[in-house]
Design a protein around this motif. Structure first.
Motif, PDB file in Angstrom:
ATOM      1  N   LYS A 146       1.547   8.974  -2.050  1.00 35.46           N
ATOM      2  CA  LYS A 146       0.983   9.734  -0.927  1.00 35.46           C
ATOM      3  C   LYS A 146       2.065   9.858   0.135  1.00 35.46           C
ATOM      4  O   LYS A 146       2.585   8.843   0.612  1.00 35.46           O
ATOM      5  CB  LYS A 146      -0.239   9.031  -0.341  1.00 35.46           C
ATOM      6  CG  LYS A 146      -1.516   9.347  -1.082  1.00 35.46           C
ATOM      7  CD  LYS A 146      -2.717   8.904  -0.277  1.00 35.46           C
ATOM      8  CE  LYS A 146      -4.007   9.196  -1.024  1.00 35.46           C
ATOM      9  NZ  LYS A 146      -5.182   8.672  -0.325  1.00 35.46           N
ATOM     10  N   ASP A 159       0.807  -1.220   0.000  1.00 34.19           N
ATOM     11  CA  ASP A 159       0.000   0.000   0.000  1.00 34.19           C
ATOM     12  C   ASP A 159       0.845   1.277   0.000  1.00 34.19           C
ATOM     13  O   ASP A 159       1.001   1.941  -1.024  1.00 34.19           O
ATOM     14  CB  ASP A 159      -0.961  -0.004   1.191  1.00 34.19           C
ATOM     15  CG  ASP A 159      -1.893   1.192   1.188  1.00 34.19           C
ATOM     16  OD1 ASP A 159      -2.215   1.670   0.083  1.00 34.19           O
ATOM     17  OD2 ASP A 159      -2.280   1.672   2.263  1.00 34.19           O
ATOM     18  N   LYS A 185      -3.232  -1.857  -6.562  1.00 37.87           N
ATOM     19  CA  LYS A 185      -2.952  -0.486  -6.111  1.00 37.87           C
ATOM     20  C   LYS A 185      -2.523   0.368  -7.306  1.00 37.87           C
ATOM     21  O   LYS A 185      -2.962   1.508  -7.469  1.00 37.87           O
ATOM     22  CB  LYS A 185      -1.854  -0.512  -5.040  1.00 37.87           C
ATOM     23  CG  LYS A 185      -1.358   0.865  -4.652  1.00 37.87           C
ATOM     24  CD  LYS A 185      -1.972   1.402  -3.391  1.00 37.87           C
ATOM     25  CE  LYS A 185      -1.699   2.886  -3.224  1.00 37.87           C
ATOM     26  NZ  LYS A 185      -1.488   3.295  -1.873  1.00 37.87           N
ATOM     27  N   LEU A 230      -9.662   2.985  -1.698  1.00 38.89           N
ATOM     28  CA  LEU A 230      -8.601   2.396  -0.858  1.00 38.89           C
ATOM     29  C   LEU A 230      -8.795   2.752   0.610  1.00 38.89           C
ATOM     30  O   LEU A 230      -8.113   2.235   1.481  1.00 38.89           O
ATOM     31  CB  LEU A 230      -7.225   2.863  -1.340  1.00 38.89           C
ATOM     32  CG  LEU A 230      -6.839   2.450  -2.762  1.00 38.89           C
ATOM     33  CD1 LEU A 230      -5.525   3.099  -3.175  1.00 38.89           C
ATOM     34  CD2 LEU A 230      -6.728   0.936  -2.870  1.00 38.89           C
ATOM     35  N   ARG A 287      -9.697   6.369  -6.286  1.00 40.84           N
ATOM     36  CA  ARG A 287      -8.658   6.055  -5.295  1.00 40.84           C
ATOM     37  C   ARG A 287      -9.214   6.066  -3.867  1.00 40.84           C
ATOM     38  O   ARG A 287      -8.659   5.423  -2.979  1.00 40.84           O
ATOM     39  CB  ARG A 287      -7.488   7.042  -5.433  1.00 40.84           C
ATOM     40  CG  ARG A 287      -6.326   6.700  -4.530  1.00 40.84           C
ATOM     41  CD  ARG A 287      -5.057   7.445  -4.893  1.00 40.84           C
ATOM     42  NE  ARG A 287      -3.975   7.090  -4.004  1.00 40.84           N
ATOM     43  CZ  ARG A 287      -2.716   7.435  -4.170  1.00 40.84           C
ATOM     44  NH1 ARG A 287      -2.369   8.152  -5.223  1.00 40.84           N
ATOM     45  NH2 ARG A 287      -1.783   7.073  -3.293  1.00 40.84           N
TER      46      ARG A 287
HETATM   47  N1  GLY Z   1      -3.279   4.347   1.135  1.00 41.44           N
HETATM   48  C1  GLY Z   1      -4.338   4.868   0.386  1.00 41.44           C
HETATM   49  C2  GLY Z   1      -3.896   5.476  -0.898  1.00 41.44           C
HETATM   50  O1  GLY Z   1      -2.751   5.351  -1.304  1.00 41.44           O
HETATM   51  O2  GLY Z   1      -4.688   6.107  -1.528  1.00 41.44           O
END
Ligand code: GLY
Length: 351
Positions: free
Chosen positions: A143, A137, A221, A238, A235
């Motif tokens: 992020k 992740d 992902k 997630l 997104r």
């Molecule tokens: N961990 C959530 C994202 O990368 O959007």
């Protein structure tokens, strides 16, 4: 070796390979300025295990290396530590042609990534995740963030790495509870997108096929990030279990880990969904069964009022509405915009 291409605004690869840490220098040579200076940022758990290995590999391939190691734990992901990292970079004359390597789990990746995003208005960085959670992740998708006292990840930037190196072999030294933490995120991918992955986890418990599952989660992902890099739509999926999960983490002052909190958050949101006929009760019972198999928690001691108040600081809130990620079936979830004044009763249904 598996090489997964991430064609985001910056294109990069995630390399999944046992013992890839030994060859870190060779891989970094492909993406960084030759012989540049690299600041490895790591924590007090990971550095003693893998610091020398990575540093030696980088030095053997001609990089100059300095390292900054901070106390392990979410409470280090704060503004003071962030400024100390920036000062460290400046004192060591890290320039725009140099780079950061984030060696560690999600906390290291987030704060090192945010430092890379902001120091000199952005320098290159490479993620070397050492936890399951970071591999599947947080190391992918750019992020980066630090926490504020009022909540998690409230200051940050979208800033893609130049390379991600995943060595599944390092999971063998991971304490069991930290490994289980990552399993919550792996189960999340099954709930969100992939009933076959969910079944594999249900059938095998923590003896699941690590390399296969890590690669599958990275692909999921990658697909999500590339469809919505800046988190304005898809997104947000997630974040299944994360709105309530972040509240639990914050309320516990991070004594409850991210994975445990997300596990409870997924259970609460799915219980509420089943109570509101948004999904079959079997979805809830399957989720509870798999979480139980991984010895992940499904209930919380915090009240609906505490969870609600804390969720109001959630960064995903937009004005008077908050997007909840709601399971409709195993392998399929929907984003449901929820007025803030209806959130409390939703939480009540899930407790
Ligand atoms: N961990 C959530 C994202 O990368 O959007």
């Amino acid at each position: 070796m598996t090489r997964i291409n991430v064609p985001a605004s910056k294109q990069y690869y995630v390399i999944v390979c046992n013992n890839v840490l030994n060859d870190a220098g060779l891989h970094l040579q492909q993406v960084l300025t030759p012989s540049c200076k690299i600041a490895i940022i790591s924590d007090s758990h990971v550095w003693p295990l893998y610091g020398d290995k990575v540093q030696n590999s980088l030095e053997l391939t001609g990089f100059q290396v300095v390292n900054y190691v901070f106390p392990a734990g979410e409470t280090s992901k704060n503004a003071t530590n962030y400024l100390e990292i920036l000062n460290f970079l400046a004192q060591n004359q890290i320039t725009r042609s140099d780079a950061i390597v984030a060696l560690g789990g999600g906390v290291v990746g987030d704060i090192a990534g945010f430092s890379a995003a902001t120091y000199l208005r952005g320098i290159a960085y490479v993620q070397i995740p050492t936890t399951l959670l970071a591999m599947v992740d947080s190391s992918i998708g750019g992020k980066t963030a630090i926490d504020l006292p009022v909540g998690k990840n409230l200051v940050g930037a979208f800033y893609q790495p130049d390379l991600v190196l995943c060595d599944p072999e390092v999971l063998t030294t991971l304490p069991h509870d930290i490994f289980t933490d990552g399993c919550a995120e792996v189960i999340k991918y099954g709930m969100l997108y992939d009933a076959a992955l969910f079944d594999h986890l249900m059938n095998n418990g923590s003896a699941f096929d690590r390399e296969k599952v890590i690669i599958r989660c990275i692909e999921l992902k990658r697909d999500t990030v590339c469809a919505d890099e800046f988190d304005t739509g898809l997104r947000q999926k997630l974040n299944l279990g994360h709105t309530i999960g972040h509240s639990i983490e914050t309320l516990s002052n991070y004594m409850i880990s991210h994975g445990q909190a997300v596990s409870t958050g997924m259970a609460i949101v799915t219980k509420a969904a089943a109570a509101r006929n948004l999904c079959e009760r079997a979805v809830l019972s399957d989720l509870l069964t798999v979480l139980d198999k991984f010895k992940l928690p499904t209930v919380t001691e915090y009240s609906d009022q505490q969870l609600f108040t804390c969720a109001l600081s959630d960064k995903k809130r937009a004005g008077s509405s908050l997007n909840l990620i709601v399971p409709r079936a195993i392998g399929y979830c929907e984003i449901i915009p929820t007025p803030v004044d209806m959130l409390k009763s939703f939480i009540q249904d899930g407790l």
